[in-house]
Design a protein around this motif. Structure first.
Motif, PDB file in Angstrom:
ATOM      1  N   VAL A   1      30.228  30.270   4.904  1.00  0.00           N
ATOM      2  CA  VAL A   1      30.864  29.780   3.674  1.00  0.00           C
ATOM      3  C   VAL A   1      30.161  30.376   2.459  1.00  0.00           C
ATOM      4  CG1 VAL A   1      31.231  27.715   2.272  1.00  0.00           C
ATOM      5  CG2 VAL A   1      31.791  27.683   4.691  1.00  0.00           C
ATOM      6  N   ILE A   2      28.842  30.424   2.495  1.00  0.00           N
ATOM      7  CA  ILE A   2      28.090  31.020   1.388  1.00  0.00           C
ATOM      8  C   ILE A   2      28.449  32.500   1.235  1.00  0.00           C
ATOM      9  CG2 ILE A   2      25.769  31.656   0.606  1.00  0.00           C
ATOM     10  CD1 ILE A   2      26.486  28.725   0.176  1.00  0.00           C
ATOM     11  N   MET A   3      28.579  33.208   2.357  1.00  0.00           N
ATOM     12  CA  MET A   3      28.963  34.623   2.302  1.00  0.00           C
ATOM     13  C   MET A   3      30.342  34.784   1.646  1.00  0.00           C
ATOM     14  SD  MET A   3      26.574  36.566   3.583  1.00  0.00           S
ATOM     15  CE  MET A   3      27.287  38.052   4.226  1.00  0.00           C
ATOM     16  N   MET A   4      31.292  33.928   1.988  1.00  0.00           N
ATOM     17  CA  MET A   4      32.627  34.027   1.390  1.00  0.00           C
ATOM     18  C   MET A   4      32.588  33.710  -0.109  1.00  0.00           C
ATOM     19  SD  MET A   4      34.726  35.259   3.430  1.00  0.00           S
ATOM     20  CE  MET A   4      36.069  35.103   2.292  1.00  0.00           C
ATOM     21  N   ILE A   5      31.790  32.741  -0.489  1.00  0.00           N
ATOM     22  CA  ILE A   5      31.656  32.417  -1.914  1.00  0.00           C
ATOM     23  C   ILE A   5      31.091  33.615  -2.671  1.00  0.00           C
ATOM     24  CG2 ILE A   5      30.352  31.012  -3.559  1.00  0.00           C
ATOM     25  CD1 ILE A   5      30.690  28.673  -1.564  1.00  0.00           C
ATOM     26  N   LEU A   6      30.094  34.292  -2.088  1.00  0.00           N
ATOM     27  CA  LEU A   6      29.525  35.476  -2.726  1.00  0.00           C
ATOM     28  C   LEU A   6      30.545  36.601  -2.843  1.00  0.00           C
ATOM     29  CD1 LEU A   6      25.984  35.540  -1.096  1.00  0.00           C
ATOM     30  CD2 LEU A   6      26.537  35.013  -3.468  1.00  0.00           C
ATOM     31  N   ILE A   7      31.394  36.775  -1.826  1.00  0.00           N
ATOM     32  CA  ILE A   7      32.422  37.814  -1.878  1.00  0.00           C
ATOM     33  C   ILE A   7      33.442  37.506  -2.968  1.00  0.00           C
ATOM     34  CG2 ILE A   7      34.384  38.804  -0.620  1.00  0.00           C
ATOM     35  CD1 ILE A   7      32.624  38.608   1.912  1.00  0.00           C
ATOM     36  N   VAL A   8      33.911  36.273  -3.022  1.00  0.00           N
ATOM     37  CA  VAL A   8      34.879  35.893  -4.051  1.00  0.00           C
ATOM     38  C   VAL A   8      34.271  36.040  -5.437  1.00  0.00           C
ATOM     39  CG1 VAL A   8      36.173  33.932  -4.994  1.00  0.00           C
ATOM     40  CG2 VAL A   8      36.214  34.391  -2.547  1.00  0.00           C
ATOM     41  N   TYR A   9      33.017  35.623  -5.601  1.00  0.00           N
ATOM     42  CA  TYR A   9      32.343  35.747  -6.896  1.00  0.00           C
ATOM     43  C   TYR A   9      32.200  37.210  -7.290  1.00  0.00           C
ATOM     44  CZ  TYR A   9      28.913  35.229 -10.578  1.00  0.00           C
ATOM     45  OH  TYR A   9      28.270  35.282 -11.776  1.00  0.00           O
ATOM     46  N   THR A  10      31.927  38.071  -6.311  1.00  0.00           N
ATOM     47  CA  THR A  10      31.771  39.492  -6.601  1.00  0.00           C
ATOM     48  C   THR A  10      33.083  40.108  -7.068  1.00  0.00           C
ATOM     49  OG1 THR A  10      30.031  39.693  -4.945  1.00  0.00           O
ATOM     50  CG2 THR A  10      31.133  41.717  -5.586  1.00  0.00           C
ATOM     51  N   LEU A  11      34.192  39.706  -6.490  1.00  0.00           N
ATOM     52  CA  LEU A  11      35.473  40.347  -6.772  1.00  0.00           C
ATOM     53  C   LEU A  11      36.302  39.669  -7.862  1.00  0.00           C
ATOM     54  CD1 LEU A  11      36.582  41.153  -3.121  1.00  0.00           C
ATOM     55  CD2 LEU A  11      35.527  42.681  -4.786  1.00  0.00           C
ATOM     56  N   LYS A  12      35.861  38.535  -8.384  1.00  0.00           N
ATOM     57  CA  LYS A  12      36.715  37.766  -9.289  1.00  0.00           C
ATOM     58  C   LYS A  12      37.015  38.463 -10.616  1.00  0.00           C
ATOM     59  CE  LYS A  12      33.182  34.875 -11.450  1.00  0.00           C
ATOM     60  NZ  LYS A  12      33.255  35.369 -12.801  1.00  0.00           N
ATOM     61  N   ASP A  13      36.102  39.241 -11.149  1.00  0.00           N
ATOM     62  CA  ASP A  13      36.321  39.866 -12.456  1.00  0.00           C
ATOM     63  C   ASP A  13      36.609  41.360 -12.371  1.00  0.00           C
ATOM     64  OD1 ASP A  13      35.935  37.497 -13.888  1.00  0.00           O
ATOM     65  OD2 ASP A  13      33.764  37.745 -13.872  1.00  0.00           O
ATOM     66  N   ILE A  14      36.918  41.860 -11.207  1.00  0.00           N
ATOM     67  CA  ILE A  14      37.160  43.288 -11.028  1.00  0.00           C
ATOM     68  C   ILE A  14      38.601  43.610 -11.409  1.00  0.00           C
ATOM     69  CG2 ILE A  14      37.160  45.204  -9.382  1.00  0.00           C
ATOM     70  CD1 ILE A  14      34.438  43.978  -9.755  1.00  0.00           C
ATOM     71  N   ASP A  15      38.766  44.633 -12.228  1.00  0.00           N
ATOM     72  CA  ASP A  15      40.109  45.138 -12.526  1.00  0.00           C
ATOM     73  C   ASP A  15      40.298  46.406 -11.691  1.00  0.00           C
ATOM     74  OD1 ASP A  15      42.552  45.762 -13.495  1.00  0.00           O
ATOM     75  OD2 ASP A  15      41.930  46.003 -15.587  1.00  0.00           O
ATOM     76  N   PHE A  16      41.102  46.299 -10.651  1.00  0.00           N
ATOM     77  CA  PHE A  16      41.277  47.402  -9.717  1.00  0.00           C
ATOM     78  C   PHE A  16      42.176  48.509 -10.267  1.00  0.00           C
ATOM     79  CE2 PHE A  16      40.008  43.884  -6.971  1.00  0.00           C
ATOM     80  CZ  PHE A  16      38.992  44.486  -6.254  1.00  0.00           C
ATOM     81  N   LYS A  17      42.691  48.335 -11.499  1.00  0.00           N
ATOM     82  CA  LYS A  17      43.521  49.366 -12.123  1.00  0.00           C
ATOM     83  C   LYS A  17      42.698  50.332 -12.964  1.00  0.00           C
ATOM     84  CE  LYS A  17      46.781  45.823 -12.806  1.00  0.00           C
ATOM     85  NZ  LYS A  17      47.429  45.040 -13.818  1.00  0.00           N
ATOM     86  N   ILE A  18      41.456  49.967 -13.248  1.00  0.00           N
ATOM     87  CA  ILE A  18      40.600  50.767 -14.122  1.00  0.00           C
ATOM     88  C   ILE A  18      39.507  51.425 -13.295  1.00  0.00           C
ATOM     89  CG2 ILE A  18      39.042  50.676 -16.102  1.00  0.00           C
ATOM     90  CD1 ILE A  18      40.588  48.233 -17.064  1.00  0.00           C
ATOM     91  N   TYR A  19      39.197  52.701 -13.626  1.00  0.00           N
ATOM     92  CA  TYR A  19      38.141  53.432 -12.936  1.00  0.00           C
ATOM     93  C   TYR A  19      36.837  52.666 -13.053  1.00  0.00           C
ATOM     94  CZ  TYR A  19      34.922  57.129 -11.663  1.00  0.00           C
ATOM     95  OH  TYR A  19      33.948  57.850 -11.053  1.00  0.00           O
ATOM     96  N   PRO A  20      36.040  52.504 -12.053  1.00  0.00           N
ATOM     97  CA  PRO A  20      36.014  53.089 -10.707  1.00  0.00           C
ATOM     98  C   PRO A  20      36.743  52.262  -9.667  1.00  0.00           C
ATOM     99  CG  PRO A  20      33.920  52.033 -11.087  1.00  0.00           C
ATOM    100  CD  PRO A  20      34.756  51.830 -12.332  1.00  0.00           C
ATOM    101  N   TYR A  21      37.707  51.441 -10.053  1.00  0.00           N
ATOM    102  CA  TYR A  21      38.609  50.736  -9.141  1.00  0.00           C
ATOM    103  C   TYR A  21      37.889  49.780  -8.192  1.00  0.00           C
ATOM    104  CZ  TYR A  21      41.279  54.738 -10.768  1.00  0.00           C
ATOM    105  OH  TYR A  21      41.861  55.689 -11.565  1.00  0.00           O
TER     106      TYR A  21
END
Length: 106
Positions: free
Chosen positions: A47-67
């Motif tokens: 569960v902690i690993m999943m929380i870290l993954i979601v936290y890592t990806l929450k503010d990423i804009d996959f439309k802007i370089y470096p995607y």
């Protein structure tokens, strides 16, 4: 604050810290732990690993370089470490160190 108040605060923090370390040994030494403790022990690290993954990806804009390349590569390295070593602590720290190196040097 006076010196006495500072020493009392340190004493209280030390006693509370000691109690939290001794608590499991006092209550679970003679018998099997309750089922909810076994459940938490089994499923808390993933569960902690999943929380870290979601936290890592929450503010990423996959439309802007470096995607999101750095973040996704960090997740892949963490997953590889965990699948090969099977140790959550090493996986988390290794993936974090790798990701921080990517952020600093790329």
């Amino acid at each position: 604050m006076s010196s006495l108040e500072i020493y009392l605060a340190i004493l209280v923090m030390a006693v509370v810290n000691y109690f939290t370390r001794v608590f499991p040994f006092i209550f679970f030494i003679k018998k099997e732990p309750p089922l909810y403790i076994i459940f938490i022990e089994k499923y808390f690290p993933p569960v902690i690993m999943m929380i870290l993954i979601v936290y890592t990806l929450k503010d990423i804009d996959f439309k802007i370089y470096p995607y999101g390349f750095k973040e996704l590569l960090g997740i892949c390295v963490t997953a590889f470490l965990h699948l090969s070593i099977k140790n959550y602590l090493i996986s988390i720290f290794g993936g974090t160190i790798f990701y921080m190196a990517l952020v600093q040097y790329l």
